[in-house]
Scaffold this active site. Sequence first.
Site, PDB file in Angstrom:
ATOM      1  N   LYS A 129      14.509  35.898   6.737  1.00  7.31           N
ATOM      2  CA  LYS A 129      13.698  37.162   6.726  1.00  7.31           C
ATOM      3  C   LYS A 129      15.172  37.882   7.934  1.00  7.31           C
ATOM      4  CE  LYS A 129       9.018  37.279   4.914  1.00  7.31           C
ATOM      5  NZ  LYS A 129       8.074  37.253   5.332  1.00  7.31           N
ATOM      6  N   LYS A 210      10.632  28.170  -3.850  1.00  4.75           N
ATOM      7  CA  LYS A 210       9.146  28.196  -3.847  1.00  4.75           C
ATOM      8  C   LYS A 210       8.699  29.203  -4.217  1.00  4.75           C
ATOM      9  CE  LYS A 210       6.913  30.618   0.223  1.00  4.75           C
ATOM     10  NZ  LYS A 210       5.830  30.924   0.817  1.00  4.75           N
ATOM     11  N   LYS A 213       5.049  35.082  -3.602  1.00  3.82           N
ATOM     12  CA  LYS A 213       4.618  36.388  -4.233  1.00  3.82           C
ATOM     13  C   LYS A 213       5.686  37.859  -3.865  1.00  3.82           C
ATOM     14  CE  LYS A 213       0.901  36.462  -0.792  1.00  3.82           C
ATOM     15  NZ  LYS A 213      -0.053  36.323   0.098  1.00  3.82           N
TER      16      LYS A 213
END
Length: 348
Positions: A129, A210, A213
């Site tokens: 991130k 993966k 969301k």
Amino acid sequence: MNDVATRTGPAGAEAPARRPRVLSGIQPTGGIHIGNYLGAIRNWVRQQDQYDNIFCIVDLHAMTVPYDPADLRARNLELASVLLAAGIDPARSILFVQSEVHEHTELAWILGTLATVGELRRMTQFKEKSKGNERVGAGILFYPVLQAADILLYDAAQIPVGEDQKQHIELTRDLAIRFNNTFGETFVVPEPDIKEAGARIMSLQDPTKKMSKSDPDPASRIELRDSPDVIRRKIRRAVTDSGAEVRYDEAEKPAISNLLAIYHLFSDIPIPELERRYAGKGYGEFKRDLAEVIVEHLAPIQQRLDELTAQPADVVRILQEGAARARAIAAAKMERVRDVTGLGLPTL
Ligand code: ATP
Ligand code: LTN
């Protein structure tokens, strides 16, 4: 000391065996997808009878990425409704919103004084991130410390999560051991509970990533709220591998392997049986059937979700009761923490 002693009933009475406690958290950051469902939520639901369960909607964690304050509360409510619709039962499990229990932030600060900047920087999630950007919010760095607080406050023994969370649970263990060694036995050292099946459902558009969301492409995931037609369309458009054979081979056929895993998890049909069933049939028929399996499995969940969405006051009440039960456990633990760490005033 954990609170086992206080839960074993009156002296002389047959002590009821305390079931091990499980705790898990989930972020209210977007539509819940079948990766969350197959990798986490479904296992929580299935295991409810075996454990003493606590499930936490982690809105403080969700603040570590840009978000709109006007809809965070609605997301908490939506996620609670999804969890209840999927089968989390408030009679058997505590379900609550993290920020309703202030002890989480308090303990996170204290654990943060034991964590090192080096170990937090080494977390894969932080590396991904931040990508070396010094201007990334410090909340992203501190994220796993808050997660450790979520777990340690409740003496949770087992943490059912997807594979991506393994490193954070290991850090939690390290912090618990460090705290216990420094201040005396206070925390249970938790174990991750990662089920092999479903632990890593991949994106429908890129089987090397993966399902997530936060992927900007909604076609990469199937959400629990997707209508049957949207589900059919997303499966039809899911990427496939070269060749036409429906065969499980993660290295050579990552996309079909992911679809086979999803099919297996929703239908309980073993993968070799699915391979036999679709031998010589090609991807089209396989995908058509897969879409129907998903539609059928999600239908009762979607129906309950519609009912809960129409009754938001019921969901709020469940969350209030959950927070009250969680608070009682967390407050007792924080009393012990404040005591052993020497915070506050002396007793004269
Ligand atoms: P994002 O997708 O934005 O990274 P997330 O989907 O991981 O977020 P969380 O709230 O962080 O959402 O995770 C909820 C639970 O779902 C966790 O236990 C996590 O391990 C699990 N999980 C998330 N994605 C997958 C996936 N693709 N396959 C299996 N389990 C998953
Ligand atoms: N970081 C986790 C969410 C999470 C969690 C927790 C999981 C927050 N607190 C405590 C297990 C236990 C995630 O991204 N899935």
